[in-house]
Design a protein around this motif. Structure first.
Motif, PDB file in Angstrom:
ATOM      1  N   GLU A 115       4.677  -2.091  -6.890  1.00 18.52           N
ATOM      2  CA  GLU A 115       5.652  -1.932  -5.817  1.00 18.52           C
ATOM      3  C   GLU A 115       7.015  -2.480  -6.246  1.00 18.52           C
ATOM      4  OE1 GLU A 115       3.955  -3.830  -2.402  1.00 18.52           O
ATOM      5  OE2 GLU A 115       2.108  -2.662  -2.517  1.00 18.52           O
ATOM      6  N   LYS A 116       7.082  -2.958  -7.498  1.00 22.46           N
ATOM      7  CA  LYS A 116       8.308  -3.544  -8.036  1.00 22.46           C
ATOM      8  C   LYS A 116       8.685  -2.841  -9.331  1.00 22.46           C
ATOM      9  CE  LYS A 116       6.583  -8.005  -6.343  1.00 22.46           C
ATOM     10  NZ  LYS A 116       6.164  -9.377  -6.734  1.00 22.46           N
ATOM     11  N   TRP A 117       9.992  -2.812  -9.633  1.00 22.30           N
ATOM     12  CA  TRP A 117      10.422  -2.146 -10.855  1.00 22.30           C
ATOM     13  C   TRP A 117       9.928  -2.890 -12.092  1.00 22.30           C
ATOM     14  CZ3 TRP A 117      11.336   2.412 -12.263  1.00 22.30           C
ATOM     15  CH2 TRP A 117      11.919   2.683 -13.499  1.00 22.30           C
ATOM     16  N   GLY A 130      16.641  -7.218  -7.900  1.00 23.09           N
ATOM     17  CA  GLY A 130      15.889  -7.834  -8.982  1.00 23.09           C
ATOM     18  C   GLY A 130      14.607  -7.104  -9.321  1.00 23.09           C
ATOM     19  N   ALA A 131      14.123  -7.308 -10.542  1.00 25.60           N
ATOM     20  CA  ALA A 131      12.902  -6.645 -11.009  1.00 25.60           C
ATOM     21  C   ALA A 131      11.681  -7.060 -10.210  1.00 25.60           C
ATOM     22  CB  ALA A 131      12.688  -6.951 -12.494  1.00 25.60           C
ATOM     23  N   ASP A 132      11.755  -8.227  -9.559  1.00 23.82           N
ATOM     24  CA  ASP A 132      10.617  -8.704  -8.770  1.00 23.82           C
ATOM     25  C   ASP A 132      10.757  -8.397  -7.283  1.00 23.82           C
ATOM     26  OD1 ASP A 132       9.176  -9.747 -10.918  1.00 23.82           O
ATOM     27  OD2 ASP A 132      10.315 -11.618 -10.889  1.00 23.82           O
ATOM     28  N   ASP A 133      11.827  -7.697  -6.904  1.00 18.84           N
ATOM     29  CA  ASP A 133      11.981  -7.273  -5.509  1.00 18.84           C
ATOM     30  C   ASP A 133      11.133  -6.028  -5.254  1.00 18.84           C
ATOM     31  OD1 ASP A 133      13.847  -9.263  -5.072  1.00 18.84           O
ATOM     32  OD2 ASP A 133      15.565  -7.966  -5.470  1.00 18.84           O
ATOM     33  N   LYS A 134      10.460  -5.977  -4.115  1.00 20.18           N
ATOM     34  CA  LYS A 134       9.755  -4.759  -3.759  1.00 20.18           C
ATOM     35  C   LYS A 134      10.786  -3.658  -3.534  1.00 20.18           C
ATOM     36  CE  LYS A 134       5.599  -6.660  -1.599  1.00 20.18           C
ATOM     37  NZ  LYS A 134       4.754  -6.643  -0.372  1.00 20.18           N
ATOM     38  N   ILE A 135      10.549  -2.492  -4.088  1.00 19.78           N
ATOM     39  CA  ILE A 135      11.557  -1.445  -3.966  1.00 19.78           C
ATOM     40  C   ILE A 135      11.753  -1.015  -2.515  1.00 19.78           C
ATOM     41  CG2 ILE A 135      11.157  -0.619  -6.307  1.00 19.78           C
ATOM     42  CD1 ILE A 135       9.777   1.843  -4.993  1.00 19.78           C
ATOM     43  N   GLU A 136      10.736  -1.218  -1.665  1.00 25.60           N
ATOM     44  CA  GLU A 136      10.880  -0.850  -0.257  1.00 25.60           C
ATOM     45  C   GLU A 136      11.891  -1.743   0.457  1.00 25.60           C
ATOM     46  OE1 GLU A 136       7.265  -2.833   2.077  1.00 25.60           O
ATOM     47  OE2 GLU A 136       6.642  -1.884   0.205  1.00 25.60           O
TER      48      GLU A 136
END
Length: 281
Positions: free
Chosen positions: A61-63, A197-203
């Motif tokens: 769910e994260k990049w 950020g890469a650890d942010d959920k894209i939603e």
């Protein structure tokens, strides 16, 4: 006589530029363009209707995910993706789905698995491997895409991974149309960009209070995206159906140009200086 004088000035300028270049050791270079593309209609494109080889879980769910990737196929760019509710929803890669399009989408599970209906808005992030650009600067983005599900209203956004930074643009279109349309962003057109950020959920990137950090309205030239690892599309779909949600991508193209070296910039200055000398004579 005026034409002859102009030619004389031009020849003198050319000689002075070459002379100054030789004396200073400055070389003349020409910027070259590099292009990375993906085309669902490419010859030799195999059919894929299964999930990723890796295990789909909450990390996808994260990049920053590492298993939502596919390498180059049929001469086309490699692909990486992230999706909403990856640990719960059914997820699938499909290409070339009807109309030679790439689908990275998700939806309800079967009743046996709880009949999960993904939360709205449903988001996907699909991008293409542009690591071959190296230190070149991103100068243009093009795509042909469409909303996948007629019951959804989907907004489409550009996405760029540049160095350690992740960026999505404001919406380039919001529509419930499933008809493919072409979109492009050149180097000088201004559009608002948001970082995350890469650890942010894209939603969470462009939803409600979790909006990414605005970088202001800037062109690709002003953003100066170099070291571009991936470029692609972010989609945000709102609808009531528990069926597949996502974006149909028919093709995608990213272009980068070499950043002028200091020697080239200095040479331009020398050319101007030589021109001034010619005009004074």
């Amino acid at each position: 006589m005026k034409i002859n004088k102009t030619r004389t000035y031009m020849n003198q300028t050319k000689k002075k530029i070459l002379t100054l270049s030789a004396l200073t050791g400055i070389s003349i270079s020409t910027a070259q363009s590099a292009i990375v593309s993906w085309d669902g209609s490419a010859t030799g494109m195999p059919t894929k209707t299964t999930n990723f080889a890796g295990t789909i879980d909450a990390g996808d769910e994260k990049w920053g995910t590492t298993d939502m990737t596919l390498g180059p196929i049929a001469g086309q760019a490699g692909i990486k993706a992230a999706q909403s509710d990856a640990a719960l929803a059914r997820n699938r890669w499909r290409y070339p789905k009807g109309g030679n399009r790439l689908l990275v989408n998700g939806g309800t599970q079967t009743t046996a698995n709880g009949g999960f209906s993904p939360s709205m808005p449903y988001t996907t992030l699909v991008a293409f491997d542009t690591a071959s650009f190296g230190s070149d600067q991103l100068s243009e983005l093009k795509t042909t895409a469409a909303n996948f599900l007629a019951a959804d209203t989907t907004s489409i956004h550009w996405f760029v991974e540049s160095g350690a930074g992740l960026y999505v643009s404001e919406s380039i279109v919001t529509s419930n149309s499933t008809t493919a349309a072409a979109y492009a962003l050149n180097s000088t057109a201004s559009i608002e960009w948001f970082s995350f950020g890469a650890d942010d959920k894209i939603e969470d990137v462009l939803a409600g209070a979790n909006l990414g950090v605005s970088q202001g309205e800037k062109s690709l030239d002003q953003m100066s995206f170099t070291g571009v690892k991936y470029a692609g599309l972010y989609s945000l779909s709102t609808g009531s159906s528990a069926t597949w949600h996502g974006l149909s991508i028919y093709n995608f193209e990213a272009t980068a140009v070499a950043v002028p070296e200091p020697s080239s910039t200095a040479l331009i200055g020398l050319a101007g200086f030589a021109l001034i000398l010619c005009r004074r004579r």
